[in-house]
Design an enzyme around this catalytic site. Structure first.
Site, PDB file in Angstrom:
ATOM      1  N   LYS A 120     -15.844  28.596   2.032  1.00 19.52           N
ATOM      2  CA  LYS A 120     -15.371  27.725   3.111  1.00 19.52           C
ATOM      3  C   LYS A 120     -15.069  26.322   2.589  1.00 19.52           C
ATOM      4  CE  LYS A 120     -18.127  25.948   6.239  1.00 19.52           C
ATOM      5  NZ  LYS A 120     -19.072  25.790   7.354  1.00 19.52           N
ATOM      6  N   ASP A 138     -14.998  28.391   9.880  1.00 18.44           N
ATOM      7  CA  ASP A 138     -16.327  27.906  10.257  1.00 18.44           C
ATOM      8  C   ASP A 138     -16.694  28.514  11.605  1.00 18.44           C
ATOM      9  OD1 ASP A 138     -14.771  26.566  12.090  1.00 18.44           O
ATOM     10  OD2 ASP A 138     -15.614  24.582  11.678  1.00 18.44           O
TER      11      ASP A 138
END
Length: 210
Positions: A120, A138
């Protein structure tokens, strides 16, 4: 959800916010990497408060190393998990100096080799600092993708792959930011604000709020 709906959804998001970007404050790739590394399980507002004090004093790998562990902790101690984050940031700075000439690498493999940097974080840096059409999933993006039907998936990897497959090419560079902001301010976790949502009529969420 069909291709036409997705096209309309992202067209509206772009019209409402033509140049979306992260809410983290940064001016160099290293500042962005630092801010994203610090932002895990913390708010952007909280990270910005800490980096507003840190970056004027130390905003390069060498300067962060010069602070030392205790010195760095003084600047970031208001952020959750700051002990672990301080250790990871110092290790990352050392690797950047030893292996990358003090610069942030622009490849996923090199970024993910840095302590505290997962997929991420790497995606955020590749997208925001280097203009690559990556999508960092997310909690906000995971929720919005599943709730709206844009790219439903059981885990973040599945959602990321579906988004990369289904988001029309012209929107892929900014999709990450549009979806985060939509999840943060409109399609919120407990009670989505459907009445003020610009894509409400295109969304396939069955339990819309009045």
């Amino acid at each position: 959800m069909n291709k036409e709906k997705r096209q309309q959804i992202f067209s509206r998001l772009r019209e409402a916010n033509p140049q979306p970007t992260t809410e983290l404050n940064w001016s160099t790739p290293f500042e962005l990497l630092t801010a994203v590394l610090l932002s895990a399980q913390a708010t952007d507002v909280g990270v910005n408060k800490a980096t507003a004090r840190l970056f004027p004093v130390a905003n390069t790998p060498q300067a962060i190393l010069d602070l030392g562990l205790d010195g760095l902790k003084e600047y970031i101690k208001t952020i959750g998990l700051y002990n672990t984050k301080a250790e990871n940031l110092l290790k990352t700075c050392r690797i950047l100096l030893e292996q990358h000439g003090g610069e942030v690498p622009a490849t996923r493999k090199a970024l993910e080799a840095l302590p505290g940097v997962g997929r991420k974080t790497a995606n955020v840096v590749l997208n925001t600092a280097f203009g690559q059409p990556t999508i960092a999933v997310d909690t906000h993006i995971f929720r919005v993708s599943n709730r709206t039907g844009i790219a439903p998936g059981k885990n973040v990897d599945e959602v990321e792959q579906k988004l990369l497959r289904h988001v029309p090419g012209e929107f892929r560079q900014d999709a990450h930011h549009w979806l985060i902001l939509h999840g943060r301010y409109t399609c919120v976790a407990r009670k989505p604000r459907c009445l003020s949502c610009i894509i409400e009529d295109l969304c396939e969420f069955k339990d819309k709020t009045e």
